[in-house]
Design an enzyme around this catalytic site. Structure first.
Site, short mmCIF file in Angstrom:
data_model
loop_
_atom_site.label_atom_id
_atom_site.label_comp_id
_atom_site.label_asym_id
_atom_site.label_seq_id
_atom_site.Cartn_x
_atom_site.Cartn_y
_atom_site.Cartn_z
N ARG A 185 0.79 -1.28 0.04
CA ARG A 185 0.28 0.01 0.18
C ARG A 185 0.78 1.28 0.01
NH1 ARG A 185 -1.94 2.65 4.19
NH2 ARG A 185 -1.57 1.01 5.59
N TYR A 224 -13.33 25.21 -4.16
CA TYR A 224 -13.95 24.05 -5.01
C TYR A 224 -15.20 23.41 -3.96
CZ TYR A 224 -14.00 19.36 -7.09
OH TYR A 224 -14.41 17.81 -7.81
N ASP A 240 -4.53 25.04 -3.60
CA ASP A 240 -5.09 24.16 -4.71
C ASP A 240 -4.94 24.59 -6.07
OD1 ASP A 240 -6.85 22.58 -6.65
OD2 ASP A 240 -8.35 22.32 -5.15
N LYS A 253 -7.69 15.50 -13.29
CA LYS A 253 -7.90 16.83 -14.33
C LYS A 253 -6.94 16.95 -15.61
CE LYS A 253 -11.50 18.87 -11.44
NZ LYS A 253 -11.42 18.14 -10.39
#
Length: 395
Positions: A54, A107, A180, A205
């Site tokens: 992980r 956002y 961000d 994105k």
């Protein structure tokens, strides 16, 4: 293989002999939860050995290394989505009793996390007007203020913040700054180079670029923050798969080429929209004459394909008719892929603390890799539909 082993054992052990990997353009995709360690002493030697899958394997490490180069960072942590990156970074550095100052243009999912999760764990959240000056913003901080969360340009309405100045003023007060930077994609703007402590991206994105894989990243230069991010994601149990990391790295290779094309096309469409009778204003910081253009020109090396514009006043039914008339623009959230998208913005403004009159309904566009002339033609016919629904061609 010993000849006295039973078939069950032979089948379990068959095919596990290591061979040197041939060299390919992309990294190998390793799949595995268990990591086999060289000796017993290594089982609990977390400082020197990767002990569990992980934590990442070859493709994940290759992506982290590439993103660190992109962001000019000393460490990058991967998350299963952009929102996970933002929330994971906040959880890594905040504690009960702290306060975080958040841009009101943040956002929407980030706002939801701040309002419904951070506050539940004793972190105070206070929103600030994205037009507030850096001096007034930092002066409004209290003794409990631990972090300032910025997003520049802001979601939907594209206000720019002077993040370098905010960081400069916040640091002497031991207040962390977080950006961000999904719009800048770590390529058009590098927050860490401007003194910001934490740079967050929704890799989903522009880095991914094809609207088919979720991931986020958090980057830092300070060694303490790098460690805090790594420990935070480990404690939360998040992980990304090797396949997704490979896809994200593949998208990263073409990021500059796509951003340049989409940025140029976006500016062409924005400039055309500004001259249309049904358009009130264009909100694109890279377009000369638009709000905050000087700040964008000072700090950014280019533009992406995401911006907004307002229509002249009209009913919601006319806005919906405009959107429904589009043929090349998909109606959908997210952005950054190769395809063009459009959404109405006004429903999301209801949760904002600082209300601004933008003069008419707002539409956000993402300009993809289609020919801009075709996109302009599509917008033109849809604006005609809007005008007709509003009562005339000059509406």
């Amino acid at each position: 293989m010993p000849p006295d082993w039973n078939d069950e054992t032979r089948l379990i052990r068959a095919g596990t002999t290591s061979r040197p990997l041939v060299r390919t353009v992309g990294p190998p995709i390793q799949k595995g939860s268990t990591v086999l360690l060289p000796d017993a002493a290594s089982l609990y030697d977390d400082d020197n050995y990767l002990t569990y899958g992980r934590q990442g394997l070859s493709a994940q490490f290759a992506l982290q290394e590439a993103l660190a180069e992109l962001e000019h960072a000393n460490g990058v942590t991967l998350y299963p989505s952009g929102l996970a990156a933002l929330s994971g970074a906040l959880l890594a550095v905040l504690k009960a009793g702290d306060e975080v100052l958040v841009t009101d243009a943040v956002y929407k999912p980030s706002r939801r996390f701040c309002d419904h999760v951070l506050t539940r764990f004793g972190v105070a959240v206070r929103y600030f007007d994205p037009r507030q000056s850096p001096e007034d913003l930092v002066a409004s901080a209290t003794a409990a203020t631990r972090l300032i969360l910025m997003e520049s340009p802001g979601s939907l309405s594209f206000e720019m913040q002077d993040m370098a100045r905010v960081a400069q003023l916040a640091r002497p007060r031991r207040i962390l700054t977080l950006a961000d930077n999904t719009w800048g994609a770590g390529y058009l703007y590098r927050p860490l180079d401007h003194g910001v402590d934490l740079s967050i991206q929704a890799l989903t994105k522009y880095v991914g670029g094809h609207s088919d894989v979720f991931m986020g990243s958090a980057a830092a230069t300070d060694a303490r923050l790098v460690r805090a991010l790594a420990e935070g994601v480990l404690n939360l149990g998040w992980a990304v798969t090797g396949e997704d990391a490979y896809q994200m790295l593949r998208g990263l290779r073409t990021l500059p080429t796509r951003l340049i094309r989409q940025g140029e096309s976006g500016l062409a469409v924005a400039a055309w929209l500004r001259d249309q009778r049904q358009v009130g204003q264009v909100l694109h910081p890279a377009l000369p004459g638009c709000p905050d253009h000087d700040l964008w020109a000072r700090d950014y090396s280019g533009a992406c394909g995401l911006f907004s514009f307002t229509l002249t006043p009209g009913p919601e039914s006319a806005v919906n008719a405009f959107l429904d008339a589009l043929t090349l623009f998909g109606l959908g959230f997210s952005w950054g892929g190769f395809e063009s998208l459009a959404i109405a913005c006004d429903p999301q403004f209801k949760t904002r603390r600082f209300k601004h009159d933008y003069g008419g309904p707002m539409i956000r566009l993402h300009i993809g890799l289609e020919n801009p002339a075709d996109l302009i033609a599509d917008l033109g016919q849809a604006l005609g539909v809007y005008a007709a629904r509003c009562g005339g061609a000059d509406a």
